[in-house]
Write a protein that holds these residues in place. Structure first.
Motif, PDB file in Angstrom:
ATOM      1  N   GLY A  99     -18.460  -7.719   4.325  1.00 23.59           N
ATOM      2  CA  GLY A  99     -19.571  -8.736   4.530  1.00 23.59           C
ATOM      3  C   GLY A  99     -19.826  -9.661   3.418  1.00 23.59           C
ATOM      4  O   GLY A  99     -19.125  -9.948   2.701  1.00 23.59           O
TER       5      GLY A  99
ATOM      6  N   MET B 119      -7.028  -6.623   0.215  1.00 21.58           N
ATOM      7  CA  MET B 119      -7.600  -5.493  -0.787  1.00 21.58           C
ATOM      8  C   MET B 119      -9.066  -5.816  -0.990  1.00 21.58           C
ATOM      9  O   MET B 119      -9.477  -4.579  -1.070  1.00 21.58           O
TER      10      MET B 119
ATOM     11  N   ARG C 107     -11.309  -7.113   0.717  1.00 18.90           N
ATOM     12  CA  ARG C 107     -12.027  -6.729   1.858  1.00 18.90           C
ATOM     13  C   ARG C 107     -12.083  -5.200   1.802  1.00 18.90           C
ATOM     14  O   ARG C 107     -13.322  -4.765   2.065  1.00 18.90           O
ATOM     15  N   GLY C 108     -10.954  -4.588   1.617  1.00 18.36           N
ATOM     16  CA  GLY C 108     -11.282  -3.020   1.790  1.00 18.36           C
ATOM     17  C   GLY C 108     -12.001  -2.586   0.710  1.00 18.36           C
ATOM     18  O   GLY C 108     -12.864  -1.540   0.783  1.00 18.36           O
ATOM     19  N   LEU C 109     -12.029  -2.913  -0.493  1.00 15.99           N
ATOM     20  CA  LEU C 109     -12.789  -2.674  -1.598  1.00 15.99           C
ATOM     21  C   LEU C 109     -14.122  -2.786  -1.723  1.00 15.99           C
ATOM     22  O   LEU C 109     -14.805  -1.731  -1.724  1.00 15.99           O
ATOM     23  N   TYR C 110     -14.444  -3.780  -1.452  1.00 23.19           N
ATOM     24  CA  TYR C 110     -15.821  -4.598  -1.494  1.00 23.19           C
ATOM     25  C   TYR C 110     -16.624  -4.654  -0.023  1.00 23.19           C
ATOM     26  O   TYR C 110     -17.737  -4.929  -0.087  1.00 23.19           O
ATOM     27  N   GLY C 111     -15.730  -4.638   1.000  1.00 26.53           N
ATOM     28  CA  GLY C 111     -16.430  -4.371   2.372  1.00 26.53           C
ATOM     29  C   GLY C 111     -16.274  -6.046   2.884  1.00 26.53           C
ATOM     30  O   GLY C 111     -15.970  -6.870   1.880  1.00 26.53           O
TER      31      GLY C 111
END
Lengths: 562, 353, 432
Positions: free
Chosen positions: B168, B160, B162-166
């Protein structure tokens, strides 16, 4: 006053929870990335379907949770719930247009807003979101008021259409390979998604079949029950043989890629059955089970790989060594942890798994095991000149392995040893008091589990042709543990179902790699809360978990909540 | 007397001690060989110890949260690593904004305070809802089921974020006042390492006194002793469990910021490995035991830092630091062979872990 | 006992019926067993599904299907996405059509590992419409994947597999359909060693790898070359992915007082080593050098200002033909950013090579169809000589190494970090 409040209270509450959930779905980028795929070509995309399902689901839950005597209340709540959810999305669009959320939330892109508002700018777009939300609510309310049968038929036929659309890339080649039937595939699918006529026909077909089964199914069941014992047995035997035929013919029906998926699932079934003995039967929490998988693979590699250049045995010559060494290490690693209980055991075994992986990877053992570069050129298995090379051929090797291991598991379960394991699982102290030798019983569980795992590892090495340390991550251990629990702890068919669900499904959805683990995680949580006994539980275990529910006769379990 | 002693010894005990003894001998042999070789001077050893202490105090802070949850619920909260990740990852954006507007350089302490507050608030929120949504419906279920839920929640939270903040990496800005090193009694120590160690000690002391001295702490201890009995005594068990998660989340959020200050990088996967390490530390110290978790964390940090050089270098093993986790886990097994309930797990030994 | 059989029959008759039923059942069992054995033999004997027919026939108006298999999940995603974009731009530059047929690009995720590589390759191999494949990114995925594709008759061109094994003369027949447009690691490691010895004039060096196939190989090649040139390797250390505290390992390395540390690893760990290297006593004068794996703006984020003055080996972008500027412009327009990893141009070349070869060997039928013999396609690609690509002039040798291996050395300065952009001009190159 309180009466009116409680009327819409559930709708608002559910709507808020749902709104947050839908916001998360939108902001992690799922909607936008699913938008690239069409379910029905040029009519509706996967992203839109995802949002609509969310909206309807929330409305339905809101209706269901109302529980008011007022007949209109559930419907009202459904509409309120879905509208509130829509409101959250509308809010996102408004905020997103005013300030650039993208600096923090990478997926809050203009593309997402355009998609949500169906391309309409300004206030119109906002109204469209709210309208669609309300529409979902109305649909949910309609579903709620329909009789149970109709509701199930509608849900099932629509969801089969969606599944057909999502898995189009897999279904198409399978149908296309069937010569004369290939026309069907062209009629059902276009280059990207289902055709309109195809999707309608799928819905109708499933609806008809479902209705027919619902109307006549009971007759067939009772008819079967009325048959003589002999005929019942006959049917059972022929069903069993049919299953065997299907299992044998499966790779040829399914084609190359689905056979590959089957082989992967098969390997996990082997692993799962092994861990099932340690965790499911004997009740010892093992988080480092991948160690024995690695040992099986690496023993095979060392004995067969010309790249390492120590031995050049064939697969069959190496296999017994792999299994025996697996068992040996199972005992060896089992001894130090004999006295540990519960979570101490878990962390110690997790440590073992990591130690083995790190050693295999290390520069220290590189001369013997190949280090980071792994070991390649592992020969394929062969029987009398017949080689197991393609997934369709390896499938038979793994099927044979699975049948053997299932058979051993079944026999062990009812045996003296199996009952000792289960006694130990229930209570170690009582088991010991009853005269069970805990040391021997525990070590035998570790040994059996390790043996199965090493067998799987050996096949894995031969299947892949090369082994790398990175294949033996702690995630594998966790995955195996999850699959036996999701399948139903201690249950053999459960392991198979669990492996299909937790390994096979993600493998089918390989192209959605980005969101696989997100959905996997959410599904694990939901699964454990809704159905803690697993998909195909062991009978006794299920009874334990549902003992209370059966005592106080509540309403039947909601089976339609998908 | 001798007879009884003889009876209580089984062949497996002997094998176990043999394994333990061999490991111990190898450790001693390796250490002696390294010290004799004289590759490292006293200053190197001091450096190793300081690095280990700084890393270990972060492990200790996360381990405290682990252990508290274990104490009240008897479950491994696998998602604790993600609670640890969520705070500093979110606070990064605040920190970056303050850095861009020069606020961070002008008022470093206020800025740090804000970062800590944001990170702790987010971590606490995640921990609270985690318990409420994922764990509370499972009270009383067999113990493996909440474990699987926790694993699922861990995956979900990771991806989640990762999806929200990317996907990288983001890097925390450098805080100038903490750059460089101090020399204390002739020992060179990096400024922020000292800050991290001191902050961790303060936090742990606060936590320990909360548990030991306050009413709520007493209630939490009561719940971890016996849920039913404490419920009969008028303790709100669910409330206390929530409180535990809140406190664990706060500790994790603070640990996360310290970690981010020390290593700069934040990303969605940063909680996984520290989570497992902290779990190891908690078990090492005796799970459910707060001072044990602290001790376990420090011990683990030290082993990771000192171990490869001390135990392996002298044996001529190439790339010893590649094996640092293997050493850490071997030490864990070694400790558990001789003390199956962890270093300080005495009290729990009588009960069922 | 079957009660309804009992009516009107005596005991003997009932027993008789029962034995008949039993016998019948046994007979049925036997027949079915025989049947199953037959099917089993049939299934095993059947040749593996005829996926690789060798010739792809594309009907009028249907697309020419090209598939990529890259890493599009997990920590190395940026590498995969960078290469995907290279292909997409190549297809646009080619005119989106080939002999009147549109070009269809699909992709699978390898996850940068052998299992993922095998599964992705199998999925591509199972689709008979695929003409050629591009991939993989990671050598460990290519190793099991390439033979699967080639067994199905699909040639594959990789833009970023740098492991020497894949184009080694001893690699085996399964790799006959494999080519690559990027350099081989033996080149990059040697360039790094030469630079260290001849330009930086360091006499001792240490290497760090992270246990990945790529890093371990590169560190080995560097060490071997450096030793050959008379340098001294003081330590060959390794860290694990996910490690954060590099100070102990750096302290251990510092005892050997190396003149240079070569760490051809990935962004997260590379960032930690670069930052913490500054804080460890004994490494103040040691030079730091990485490889193309950390030649990315993300690395500058991870390492911060500590990266100033460090060196990278990477493909020589300044030697790329003028067309590369155009490429960068298109990239900026299409994706709103600069490339994120070093292999987009190689990927562009891989796609171009495939498309041009299809153009060469494809036979247009009278009914508007297009027939492509994949064996001929493979031969055409292997015969590539003097191909003017984005990465220079490509010449394929008989093992499929097509790259113009221009590896240069870059130095990072403070401006690069502030802007978050990689240096564009190399400070040294081993060729003229």
């Amino acid at each position: 006053m309180t009466q009116t409040r409680s009327l819409w209270e559930h709708g608002v509450k559910t709507g808020i929870i749902g709104g947050v959930a839908v916001l998360v779905i939108a902001l992690v980028g799922m909607v936008e990335s699913f938008h690239r795929r069409d379910i029905i070509a040029e009519v509706i995309t996967m992203g839109q379907v995802l949002l609509l399902i969310g909206g309807v689901f929330i409305g339905y839950i809101a209706a269901k949770r109302t529980g008011s005597d007022e007949s209109l209340a559930p419907g009202l709540n459904a509409v309120i719930g879905s509208s509130v959810t829509g409101g959250f999305l509308a809010f996102l669009v408004i905020v997103g247009r005013l300030i650039n959320l993208r600096a923090v939330l990478v997926n809050a892109s203009p593309m997402l807003y355009k998609l949500l508002t169906l391309g309409h700018k300004g206030v119109a777009g906002i109204f469209i979101i709210l309208l669609i939300g309300m529409g979902c609510g109305v649909f949910a309310a309609a579903l709620f008021y329909l009789p149970r049968l109709t509701r199930r038929v509608i849900i099932l036929s629509l969801s089969s259409m969606i599944i057909a659309g999502v898995l189009q890339d897999l279904i198409r080649p399978v149908i296309a390979a069937w010569g004369p039937v290939a026309v069907v595939s062209e009629w059902l699918f276009t280059g990207n998604g289902l055709t309109v006529s195809g999707s309608i026909s799928i819905v109708i077909l499933i609806a008809v079949v479902m209705t027919a089964w619902a109307l006549k199914g009971q007759d067939i069941k009772s008819g079967y029950g009325n048959l003589s014992g002999g005929s019942q047995r006959g049917i059972k035997i022929s069903a069993f043989f049919m299953l065997a035929v299907v299992l044998l013919a499966l790779p040829h029906i399914l084609g190359l890629f689905l056979s590959e998926v089957l082989t992967i699932v098969g390997l996990y079934v082997l692993l799962g059955l092994g861990l099932n003995i340690v965790v499911g039967y004997a009740g010892m929490l093992d988080l480092g089970y991948v160690a024995f998988f690695a040992i099986g693979s690496y023993v095979t590699a060392v004995l067969t790989s010309p790249e390492l250049g120590f031995f050049s045995l064939t697969f069959w010559q190496a296999l017994p060594f792999a299994v025996v060494l697996g068992i040996f290490f199972g005992v060896l690693l089992g001894i130090p942890v004999l006295k540990m209980r519960g979570d101490y055991l878990a962390i110690a075994t997790l440590g073992f798994g990591e130690i083995i992986r790190i050693l295999v990877l290390s520069d220290f053992l590189r001369p013997w095991l190949g280090g980071a570069q792994g070991a390649g050129k592992i020969p394929k298995a062969a029987i009398m000149g017949y080689q197991f090379i393609t997934p369709q051929q390896i499938y038979y090797l793994i099927l044979a392995g699975c049948i053997l291991v299932v058979f051993i598991s079944l026999r062990l379960k009812g045996s003296r040893l199996g009952r000792a394991w289960m006694a130990m699982r229930e209570d170690e102290d009582v088991a010991q008091a009853m005269g069970i030798n805990l040391v021997a019983t525990k070590l035998l569980a570790f040994a059996t589990g390790a043996g199965f795992s090493a067998l799987s590892g050996a096949i894995f090495a031969s299947k892949l042709g090369s082994v790398y340390p990175h294949s033996f991550n702690v995630i594998i251990s966790i995955n195996i543990l999850c699959l036996i629990i999701v399948g139903g702890m201690g249950s053999i068919p459960g392991v198979i179902v669990g492996a299909a669900a937790l390994v096979g499904l993600p493998e089918l959805l390989r192209e959605f790699a980005e969101y696989r683990l997100l959905v996997y995680g959410a599904a694990l949580v939901a699964m454990m809360i809704l159905r803690p006994e697993g998909l195909w539980p062991e009978v006794r275990h299920k009874m334990e978990l549902h003992a209370e529910e059966e005592n106080n006769i509540g309403e039947p379990e909601p089976s339609t909540a998908t | 007397m001798f007879q009884r002693w003889k009876e209580s010894i089984t062949p497996t005990d002997i094998v176990m001690w043999l394994i333990g003894g061999t490991l111990l001998l190898m450790v001693i042999w390796g250490s002696v060989a390294t010290l004799v070789a004289g590759k490292y001077t006293g200053r190197h050893w001091i450096d190793f110890v300081i690095f280990g202490l700084a890393q270990g105090s972060i492990y200790a802070l996360i381990a405290t949260g682990y252990t508290m949850v274990y104490g009240v619920l008897r479950m491994i909260n696998f998602a604790h690593g993600e609670v640890f990740m969520s705070g500093p990852y979110t606070a990064y954006f605040v920190a970056a904004a303050m850095y861009r507007s020069d606020f961070l350089d002008k008022h470093p302490f206020t800025a740090l305070f804000v970062i800590f507050v944001v990170a702790m608030a987010i971590s606490t929120m995640i921990a609270y809802f985690l318990e409420k949504i994922a764990y509370r419906p499972l009270r009383g279920a067999p113990r493996l089921i909440p474990l699987i839920t926790a694993i699922g929640a861990s995956f979900f939270l990771q991806y989640m974020f990762r999806g929200l903040y990317g996907s990288g990496f983001q890097a925390y800005p450098v805080i100038k006042i903490f750059e460089g090193a101090w020399v204390i009694f002739g020992i060179r120590i990096l400024k922020f390492q000292l800050v991290v160690i001191v902050a961790a000690i303060l936090l742990m002391a606060a936590l320990y006194s909360f548990i030991m001295l306050t009413r709520a702490g007493k209630a939490i201890r009561a719940v971890s002793e016996d849920k039913e009995a404490s419920s009969l005594m008028g303790i709100n068990v669910d409330g206390m469990i929530s409180t535990t998660f809140i406190i664990g989340g706060m500790a994790a959020g603070a640990a996360g910021v310290l970690y981010a200050l020390m290593f700069k990088q934040v990303h969605f996967f940063m909680g996984f490995i520290p989570g497992i390490k902290a779990f190891t530390a908690a078990v090492l110290g005796g799970i459910g035991n707060i001072p044990g978790a602290m001790l376990g964390g420090i011990f683990l940090g030290l082993i990771e830092s000192v171990g490869p050089s001390l135990f392996l270098d002298g044996l001529g093993i190439p790339a010893p630091y590649q094996l640092k986790d293997a050493i850490a886990f071997t030490m864990l097994v070694l400790v558990l062979i001789f003390r199956p309930m962890g270093i300080m797990g005495e009290r729990l030994a009588a009960k069922k872990a | 006992m079957n009660s309804h059989l009992g009516y009107g029959f005596n005991q003997q008759q009932v027993e008789f019926f029962n034995t008949v039923i039993q016998k019948g059942e046994e007979l049925m069992k036997r027949i079915l067993t025989l049947f199953i054995v037959l099917i089993a033999v049939f299934c095993l004997a059947m040749p593996a599904a005829a996926a690789g027919k060798g010739v792809v026939k594309i009907k009028k108006g249907e697309p020419v299907h090209i598939a990529y298999w890259f890493v599009i999940s997990g920590p190395n995603t940026s590498l995969g996405m960078d290469t995907v974009r290279g292909i997409e731009i190549a297809i646009e530059d080619f005119g989106k059509k080939i002999k009147g047929h549109p070009i269809k690009l699909t992709g699978e995720d390898t996850g940068c590992g052998p299992e993922g590589g095998q599964a992705a390759a199998t999925k591509i191999a199972s689709d008979p419409s695929v003409v050629a494949a591009i991939g993989s990114n990671c050598s460990s995925a290519a190793k099991p994947g390439v033979p699967i594709l080639w067994a199905a008759g699909i040639p594959s061109v990789s833009p970023s597999n740098t492991a020497p094994y894949l184009t080694d003369p001893k690699r085996g027949d399964g790799y006959s359909g494999y080519l690559r447009t990027c350099h081989n690691d033996t080149v990059q490691g040697a360039v790094a060693a030469q630079f260290a010895k001849d330009v930086l004039k360091v006499t001792s060096a240490a290497t760090i790898h992270d246990g990945s196939v790529y890093a371990e190989q590169l560190a080995q090649v560097f060490a071997a070359n450096f030793k050959k040139m008379g340098g001294k390797i003081t330590a060959q250390e390794a860290v694990s992915p996910g490690d954060t505290d590099m100070r102990p390992v750096l302290t251990s390395i510092a005892t050997g007082k190396p003149g240079l540390i070569y760490y051809p690893i990935f962004i997260a760990e590379g960032g930690h080593i670069t930052r913490q290297g500054k804080e460890v006593s004994g490494l103040e004068k040691t030079k730091m050098m990485g490889a193309d794996g950390i030649f990315s703006p993300d690395f500058y984020k991870a390492a911060g200002e500590a990266a100033v003055g460090m060196y990278h080996t990477s493909p020589d972008f300044s030697a790329f033909p003028a067309a590369y500027k155009d490429f960068l412009k298109k990239h900026q327009e299409k994706y709103g950013k600069k490339p994120e990893a070093p292999f987009h141009a190689h990927s562009y070349d891989a796609a171009m090579m495939i498309l041009k070869s299809i153009d060469k060997v494809g036979v247009a039928g009278k009914d508007g169809s297009l027939t492509i013999d994949r064996m001929k396609l493979r031969d055409a690609m292997y015969a590539t000589k003097g191909f003017k690509g984005m990465t220079g002039t490509l010449n394929c040798d008989k093992y499929g190494d097509c790259a113009d291996p221009r590896i240069a050395v870059y130095e990072t300065n403070i401006d690069n970090i502030k802007k978050g952009e990689m240096p564009t001009m190399p400070i040294w190159k081993p060729y003229k």
